[in-house]
Design a protein around this motif. Structure first.
Motif, PDB file in Angstrom:
ATOM      1  N   LYS B  31       1.085  -1.615  -0.084  1.00 24.00           N
ATOM      2  CA  LYS B  31      -0.174   0.094  -0.203  1.00 24.00           C
ATOM      3  C   LYS B  31       1.152   1.205   0.205  1.00 24.00           C
ATOM      4  CE  LYS B  31      -1.030  -0.506   5.077  1.00 24.00           C
ATOM      5  NZ  LYS B  31       0.075   0.852   5.831  1.00 24.00           N
ATOM      6  N   ASP B  32       2.165   1.218   1.170  1.00 19.93           N
ATOM      7  CA  ASP B  32       2.624   2.182   0.513  1.00 19.93           C
ATOM      8  C   ASP B  32       3.744   2.565  -0.685  1.00 19.93           C
ATOM      9  OD1 ASP B  32       2.313   2.649   3.981  1.00 19.93           O
ATOM     10  OD2 ASP B  32       4.098   1.886   4.324  1.00 19.93           O
ATOM     11  N   PHE B  35       0.338   4.418  -2.697  1.00 15.35           N
ATOM     12  CA  PHE B  35       0.362   5.565  -2.479  1.00 15.35           C
ATOM     13  C   PHE B  35       1.638   6.600  -2.992  1.00 15.35           C
ATOM     14  CE2 PHE B  35      -0.352   8.529   1.246  1.00 15.35           C
ATOM     15  CZ  PHE B  35      -1.795   9.138  -0.098  1.00 15.35           C
ATOM     16  N   THR B  36       2.740   5.967  -2.449  1.00 16.75           N
ATOM     17  CA  THR B  36       3.585   7.205  -2.713  1.00 16.75           C
ATOM     18  C   THR B  36       3.959   7.352  -4.036  1.00 16.75           C
ATOM     19  OG1 THR B  36       4.951   6.653  -0.885  1.00 16.75           O
ATOM     20  CG2 THR B  36       5.831   7.712  -2.533  1.00 16.75           C
ATOM     21  N   TYR B  39       0.225   9.439  -5.318  1.00 18.93           N
ATOM     22  CA  TYR B  39       0.577  11.172  -4.890  1.00 18.93           C
ATOM     23  C   TYR B  39       1.680  11.490  -5.286  1.00 18.93           C
ATOM     24  CZ  TYR B  39       0.966  14.441  -1.028  1.00 18.93           C
ATOM     25  OH  TYR B  39       0.602  15.647  -0.709  1.00 18.93           O
ATOM     26  N   LEU B  40       2.530  11.066  -5.846  1.00 17.95           N
ATOM     27  CA  LEU B  40       4.196  12.381  -6.125  1.00 17.95           C
ATOM     28  C   LEU B  40       3.786  12.511  -7.658  1.00 17.95           C
ATOM     29  CD1 LEU B  40       7.394  10.239  -4.720  1.00 17.95           C
ATOM     30  CD2 LEU B  40       6.604  12.169  -4.162  1.00 17.95           C
ATOM     31  N   ARG B  45      -3.344  14.744  -1.477  1.00 20.46           N
ATOM     32  CA  ARG B  45      -3.675  13.568  -0.432  1.00 20.46           C
ATOM     33  C   ARG B  45      -4.838  13.221  -0.869  1.00 20.46           C
ATOM     34  NH1 ARG B  45      -2.419  10.462   4.263  1.00 20.46           N
ATOM     35  NH2 ARG B  45      -0.091  11.351   3.263  1.00 20.46           N
ATOM     36  N   GLU B  49      -5.417   9.153  -2.428  1.00 26.85           N
ATOM     37  CA  GLU B  49      -6.359   7.971  -1.680  1.00 26.85           C
ATOM     38  C   GLU B  49      -7.374   7.936  -2.338  1.00 26.85           C
ATOM     39  OE1 GLU B  49      -5.657   6.952   1.569  1.00 26.85           O
ATOM     40  OE2 GLU B  49      -4.855   9.145   2.846  1.00 26.85           O
ATOM     41  N   MET B  52      -5.690   5.798  -4.652  1.00 21.74           N
ATOM     42  CA  MET B  52      -5.563   4.406  -4.048  1.00 21.74           C
ATOM     43  C   MET B  52      -6.337   2.989  -4.235  1.00 21.74           C
ATOM     44  SD  MET B  52      -3.039   3.073  -0.509  1.00 21.74           S
ATOM     45  CE  MET B  52      -4.492   2.733   0.117  1.00 21.74           C
ATOM     46  N   GLN B  53      -7.248   3.312  -3.546  1.00 22.61           N
ATOM     47  CA  GLN B  53      -8.393   3.130  -3.986  1.00 22.61           C
ATOM     48  C   GLN B  53      -8.945   2.247  -4.922  1.00 22.61           C
ATOM     49  OE1 GLN B  53     -11.687   3.962  -0.196  1.00 22.61           O
ATOM     50  NE2 GLN B  53     -10.483   5.379  -0.414  1.00 22.61           N
ATOM     51  N   LYS B 132      10.477  15.541   0.506  1.00 21.12           N
ATOM     52  CA  LYS B 132       8.775  15.593  -0.061  1.00 21.12           C
ATOM     53  C   LYS B 132       8.571  17.074  -0.858  1.00 21.12           C
ATOM     54  CE  LYS B 132       7.108  12.144   3.056  1.00 21.12           C
ATOM     55  NZ  LYS B 132       5.859  11.292   4.228  1.00 21.12           N
ATOM     56  N   GLN B 133       8.344  17.711   0.296  1.00 22.79           N
ATOM     57  CA  GLN B 133       8.556  19.287  -0.850  1.00 22.79           C
ATOM     58  C   GLN B 133       9.327  19.895  -1.799  1.00 22.79           C
ATOM     59  OE1 GLN B 133       9.349  22.185   1.825  1.00 22.79           O
ATOM     60  NE2 GLN B 133       8.633  23.923   0.106  1.00 22.79           N
ATOM     61  N   ILE B 135      10.767  17.159  -3.996  1.00 13.87           N
ATOM     62  CA  ILE B 135      10.361  16.608  -5.402  1.00 13.87           C
ATOM     63  C   ILE B 135       9.166  17.029  -5.744  1.00 13.87           C
ATOM     64  CG2 ILE B 135       9.509  14.378  -5.907  1.00 13.87           C
ATOM     65  CD1 ILE B 135      11.356  13.072  -3.463  1.00 13.87           C
ATOM     66  N   GLN B 136       8.171  17.571  -5.308  1.00 12.54           N
ATOM     67  CA  GLN B 136       7.149  18.395  -5.476  1.00 12.54           C
ATOM     68  C   GLN B 136       7.558  19.169  -7.038  1.00 12.54           C
ATOM     69  OE1 GLN B 136       4.589  16.067  -5.470  1.00 12.54           O
ATOM     70  NE2 GLN B 136       4.102  15.693  -3.079  1.00 12.54           N
ATOM     71  N   TYR B 151       9.990   3.760  -7.129  1.00 16.97           N
ATOM     72  CA  TYR B 151       9.166   3.772  -6.334  1.00 16.97           C
ATOM     73  C   TYR B 151       8.485   2.578  -6.849  1.00 16.97           C
ATOM     74  CZ  TYR B 151      10.288   7.407  -3.610  1.00 16.97           C
ATOM     75  OH  TYR B 151      10.607   8.069  -2.540  1.00 16.97           O
TER      76      TYR B 151
END
Lengths: 79, 199
Positions: B31-32, B35-36, B39-40, B45, B49, B52-53, B132-133, B135-136, B151
């Motif tokens: 999942k991580d 999700f990563t 999100y990237l 977020r 979410e 990912m579902q 993280k910031q 990378i965005q 990833y």
């Protein structure tokens, strides 16, 4: 006679990620032993790569529960 | 599930036969990373979410209906789904034309995203949050290679094939991404030090 350098800085990235062929890998490895400036570049890139390897985002518990609930309730009906 | 570590392929087979715990194990395992990856790309977020579902719902339907190709590997397969959904959604939501700049980056990188201020409120001054910031903030082409290599576990040759560039270009984009991140981290650290030691 000094050895002629045939690899590029992009190859340094390939080296860090273990994606060079044997000959090129050996060449970069040898150059790192004698070239301090290259060693510094390698250390800097390697440090960012190692931080990236540890970085992850985690989804919420709610999303995980939703997925598990969907799975439990999902039935395939044969016609 | 037993203590023996089962492979993803084994878990998929057990799940197909109705064992929900096998699926839970797959979900916890991946999942991580899924999700990563999302999100990237979407940088939101809440959207991540939802997506990912969607990815796992698609996975559930594919496996339970017997359409899962057992010859392929589970993680690369699910990451490809995640990547494709995220890219589709990113382009659909933003409705910005993809205009490539001279340096190969997308014009989208010059635009501010509405969620940025909210995200900023939660950013703490530690290395990982800064990373993280940063990378965005990377140009899209560099962020894409970074996501695919780190990833999605794709090789540079696979990335080159998937993005239609030479392997040297893929390596070059990764190099610039790393250099940019390094510079941004140094700048952040210096700014933090100046703040801390202000006279």
């Amino acid at each position: 006679m000094p050895m002629t350098k045939t690899f590029t800085e992009n190859d340094l990235v390939g080296f860090i990620y273990g994606e060079l062929d044997k000959a090129k890998y050996h060449e970069v490895e040898q150059a790192l032993l004698v070239d301090q400036s290259l060693q510094e570049k390698y250390d800097e890139l390697k440090e960012v790569v190692s931080q990236l390897n540890k970085l992850k985002y985690q989804p919420s518990e709610k999303s995980v529960r939703n997925i598990l609930n969907f799975s439990k309730g999902y039935q395939v009906h044969s016609t | 599930m037993s203590n023996v570590k089962l492979t993803d392929g084994q878990l998929v087979s057990i799940y197909k036969n109705g064992n929900e715990e096998a699926f839970e194990e797959l979900l916890v395992r991946h999942k991580d990373r899924v999700f990563t990856t999302i999100y990237l790309i979407v940088k939101d977020r809440y959207l991540a979410e939802d997506l990912m579902q969607d990815v796992f719902i698609k996975t559930i339907k594919t496996i339970k209906s017997g359409r899962y190709n057992e010859e392929g590997k589970f993680l690369p397969w699910i990451l490809r789904i995640a990547h494709n959904l995220a890219i589709d959604q990113f382009r659909k939501e933003r409705r910005y034309p993809t205009i490539v700049m001279e340096d190969g980056s997308s014009v989208m990188n010059t635009l501010e995203f509405s969620e940025a201020p909210i995200e900023s409120e939660h950013i703490k001054q530690d290395t990982y949050n800064l990373l993280k910031q940063h990378i965005q903030e990377l140009p899209e082409s560099q962020r894409e290679v970074l996501v695919m290599r780190h990833y999605m576990q794709m090789s540079f040759q696979e990335i080159a094939d998937a993005t239609g560039v030479s392997i040297n270009t893929a390596l070059g984009r990764m190099r610039y991404a790393l250099i940019n991140l390094r510079k941004k981290l140094n700048l952040s650290e210096n700014a933090y030090d100046k703040n801390f030691y202000r006279k």
